[in-house]
Scaffold this motif. Structure first.
Motif, short mmCIF file in Angstrom:
data_model
loop_
_atom_site.label_atom_id
_atom_site.label_comp_id
_atom_site.label_asym_id
_atom_site.label_seq_id
_atom_site.Cartn_x
_atom_site.Cartn_y
_atom_site.Cartn_z
N SER A 24 -25.84 17.07 67.81
CA SER A 24 -25.89 16.64 69.21
C SER A 24 -25.10 15.36 69.35
N SER A 54 -30.04 14.57 76.03
CA SER A 54 -31.25 14.93 76.76
C SER A 54 -32.30 13.85 76.57
N HIS A 78 -37.29 16.55 76.14
CA HIS A 78 -36.71 17.48 77.11
C HIS A 78 -35.85 18.50 76.38
N ALA A 79 -36.19 19.78 76.52
CA ALA A 79 -35.44 20.83 75.83
C ALA A 79 -34.10 21.06 76.53
N ALA A 80 -33.05 21.21 75.73
CA ALA A 80 -31.74 21.48 76.28
C ALA A 80 -31.69 22.88 76.89
N THR A 81 -30.89 23.04 77.92
CA THR A 81 -30.68 24.33 78.55
C THR A 81 -29.53 25.05 77.86
N THR A 82 -29.75 26.30 77.47
CA THR A 82 -28.68 27.06 76.83
C THR A 82 -27.56 27.31 77.83
N GLU A 127 -25.57 20.63 70.74
CA GLU A 127 -26.15 20.15 71.99
C GLU A 127 -25.28 19.02 72.53
N LEU A 179 -27.20 23.30 75.43
CA LEU A 179 -27.11 23.87 74.10
C LEU A 179 -26.02 24.93 74.07
#
Length: 415
Positions: free
Chosen positions: A3, A9, A13-17, A315, A320
């Motif tokens: 990353s 992020s 907070h989860a990354a958006t694919t 990321e 992502l």
């Protein structure tokens, strides 16, 4: 997973694919997408964000993210993957794709670049400047006092092929054939050509392999002050360079050093014909030429999109990019991301970080030679083509590979 800290992020907070994002669509292979239409379309897409979707890749539209993907250790040039998509799994074209220095990584890539790199330093490029001036004079004399020409055919097309012939130690009489082969071999990077004319590209690659093999044999018998003789010396030292690597490096130089310079010089003259006051500055003060070349390279990069494939999950900016994702870095938008970036102006102060030649480990080996060729040609032509103007509209090629000027009718007031 790698990353980047920039735009990372927030914690927790989860990354958006990337595939789940609602992105604007941009098809760089769309027919008629050239000139102002292409620039306006790109600008409109960039206004919606830094990332867009295309038929084969995610398009990266800003400078910082473009440079990130070009430099990331977890990305590579996707030549083999694109060849697979188009069913190119065998033959001389696939052999060349597999051996192309663009498709090498790690220690092998570093070794090959270190062997061919000394032939393309600023000092090495300067060695060929007197011959560039001689070629310019020869082509100018061929106009026989005319005050109008189709510039691509008369000058931009033969000029770089003569230079590459000299650099390699090939006969200057072979320059037209080198140009033809370069044009077709470069189309391995053009998705439209790969889909419609793979047999013609295959034939060009095969013919060029045979030509390079014969040229290497000649230089073994008659060494000279040229790139091939230097590579042969490295080959004879044993493990440093194999015969196959030597052949493919020479082929890379021919394929990458002719068509590209032709396109960039043609775009330069197209821009100056529509900005005559800036052209006049060059005739009055040749010291402005290097800055003018920088501006041409920034404003109209002839490789508007440079592809990379993610070799691991990456990321970036909260997105992502799974391993296997292909991204296309848009130099055209990245280069304009500065004050006054949408204007062509050779007098403007620029930040000097254009992505025209790429960035990172695959930064263009031939950039110094290309700059020297452009500087010598423009320095020669500016005082001789006063009153430069279009004689008819230019005909532009597509932007999905090398962004060519197919025809450029020019007129001027004084021969």
């Amino acid at each position: 997973m790698v990353s980047t800290n920039e735009h990372a992020s927030p914690p927790g907070h989860a990354a958006t694919t990337a595939g789940d994002l609602d992105l604007p669509f941009f098809d760089y292979s769309e027919p008629g997408l050239v000139g102002e239409v292409y620039q306006q379309r790109l600008a409109a897409v960039r206004g919606k964000g830094w990332l867009a979707r295309s038929p084969l890749a995610l398009v990266v539209l800003d400078h910082s993210s473009g440079e990130f993907f070009l430099r990331a250790k977890q990305t590579a040039f996707p030549g083999r993957e694109i060849a697979d998509l188009f069913g190119i799994t065998g033959g001389r074209l696939r052999e060349q794709i597999d051996a192309n220095i663009l498709n090498q990584t790690g220690e092998r890539h570093r070794r090959l670049r270190s062997l061919v790199g000394p032939a393309f330093t600023p000092r090495a490029a300067a060695h060929w400047r007197p011959l560039m001036r001689e070629f310019a004079q020869r082509l100018w004399a061929g106009l026989d006092g005319a005050q109008e020409c189709e510039f691509v055919e008369a000058f931009a097309k033969p000029y770089p092929s003569l230079t590459i012939a000299a650099v390699l130690g090939a006969s200057l009489a072979d320059a037209p054939r080198l140009h033809e082969w370069s044009t077709w071999v470069q189309r391995q990077f053009d998705i439209r050509a790969l889909g419609s004319e793979p047999e013609r590209i295959e034939r060009a690659v095969s013919e060029l392999y045979d030509y390079v093999e014969a040229l290497l044999e000649l230089r073994r018998r008659e060494p000279s002050d040229d790139l091939i003789s230097a590579l042969l010396a490295a080959e004879e030292e044993g493990e440093k360079l194999s015969h196959s690597e030597c052949i493919n490096l020479v082929l890379n130089v021919i394929a990458g050093g002719v068509d590209t310079t032709q396109a960039q010089l043609s775009h330069a003259m197209r821009l100056f014909a529509t900005h005559p006051s800036q052209w006049d500055l060059l005739a009055a003060d040749p010291a402005r030429v290097p800055a003018a070349v920088d501006e041409v390279l920034r404003y109209e990069p002839i490789t508007p999109f440079t592809a990379r494939i993610c070799t691991a999950d990456i990321e970036h900016r909260g997105v992502l990019f799974p391993a296997g994702s292909i991204v296309a870095i848009c130099a055209e938008r990245a280069n304009r991301e500065q004050d006054g970036g949408e204007q062509f102006d050779i007098t403007a102060e620029r930040d000097g970080r254009a992505l025209t030649f790429g960035a990172g480990p695959h930064f263009c080996l031939g950039s110094n030679l290309a700059r020297a060729e452009l500087e010598e040609a423009i320095t020669f032509l500016a005082p001789r083509m006063t009153g430069l103007r279009p004689a008819a509209p230019a005909k532009l090629g597509g932007v999905e590979g090398i962004y060519q000027v197919e025809s450029l009718p020019l007129a001027w007031s004084q021969a």
